[in-house]
Write a protein that holds these residues in place. Structure first.
Motif: not given
Ligand code: ARG
Length: 278
Positions: A102, A121, A231
């Motif tokens: 992130s 992800m 993310p």
């Protein structure tokens, strides 16, 4: 004060004065720029990309700007959503790591949706269909297909699907590079026998002056979908990106960008749900 100290003091005073003056000037300029109404209060969208992957992301050497299909696409998406995109350039393995941890909001970097990556992800809808191909020297008559790469020296870009494929070849000596351009250069120099890399990038490279003396051999080794990585768990941004992609498809902007970089209309089904490869 000793002589030396005096000299140092004077230098320090001059430097401070210069810094103050420069600082003020810069500040005024920055303020003026910030006052442009279009930029006002737009939240930043931090985007990771390995910007040495033409025609998807690369640097316009005359302006220093990041250009390419992915760059136009992410700018159009950001515009649609009211974000100010900020491209953060890094090596491809770093791009994946930045999304995973992130450090960025998303990544656009000709990223293939793989089952492995889906554990680390999330991905938007697929916006491009790609596939791997093999590049060898133009005068190479022994490597004509994937089978012929057995026991050969293969150059790849680290952390890519091409690298993964190369590692499955029996007896091959695989060398990984941060930049695909360096891997391709190895073949040109004769330090490697072949490169396995995304075909549209290979094709683009071969059409440039730097790609002279190289050729693509054999069939495509895979069918891979490119998507924007976000993310894990940021469902809100993922939804926004997907909505924007569909909007750009409807209003013709997606096709416009596709045509600009590939010279043909976008396949009618793109963007669409992705198919993840192993
Ligand atoms: N599509 C391949 C992958 O996802 C290669 C992507 C490399 N992209 C780049 N900008 N260097 O593994």
């Amino acid at each position: 004060m000793s002589g030396i100290k005096k000299v140092l003091f004077v230098i320090l005073a001059v430097l401070t004065a210069v810094a103050l003056v420069a600082g003020c000037g810069g500040g005024q300029q920055a303020q003026q720029e910030e006052q442009k109404p279009s930029d006002q209060a737009k939240p930043i969208l931090r985007v990771a990309s390995d910007t040495a992957y033409a025609p998807f992301e690369f640097v316009d050497t005359s302006t220093g700007d990041y250009i390419g299909f992915d760059m136009d696409l992410i700018r159009a998406i950001a515009e649609e959503l009211g974000y100010e995109p900020k491209i953060e350039s890094m090596a491809f393995d770093g791009v994946l790591a930045a999304v995973e941890t992130s450090k960025v909001d998303c990544a656009v970097s000709a990223i293939t949706v793989t089952k492995e990556r889906l554990e680390r992800m999330d991905f938007s809808k697929a916006y491009y269909q790609s596939g791997l191909s093999i590049v060898v020297k133009e005068d190479n008559n022994t490597i004509k297909s994937f089978e012929d790469l057995k026991g050969k020296r293969i150059a790849v870009q680290a952390a890519t699907t091409g690298a993964k494929k190369a590692k499955t070849i029996e007896g091959a000596k695989v060398t990984q590079f941060d930049r695909i351009t360096d891997a391709l250069l190895e073949v040109k120099k004769g330090s490697a026998d072949g490169v396995i890399n995304d075909n549209p990038v290979n094709q683009y490279y071969l059409n440039q002056e730097t790609g002279k003396g190289l050729k693509i051999v054999g069939d495509l080794l895979s069918a891979e979908d490119y998507a924007i990585a976000v993310p894990k768990g940021n469902t809100e941004l993922l939804q926004q990106i997907n909505d924007a992609l569909m909007k750009l498809k409807e209003n013709g902007k997606f096709n416009e960008i596709y045509k600009k970089w590939f010279g043909v209309d976008a396949p009618a089904d793109l963007p669409r749900d992705y198919v993840a490869v192993d």
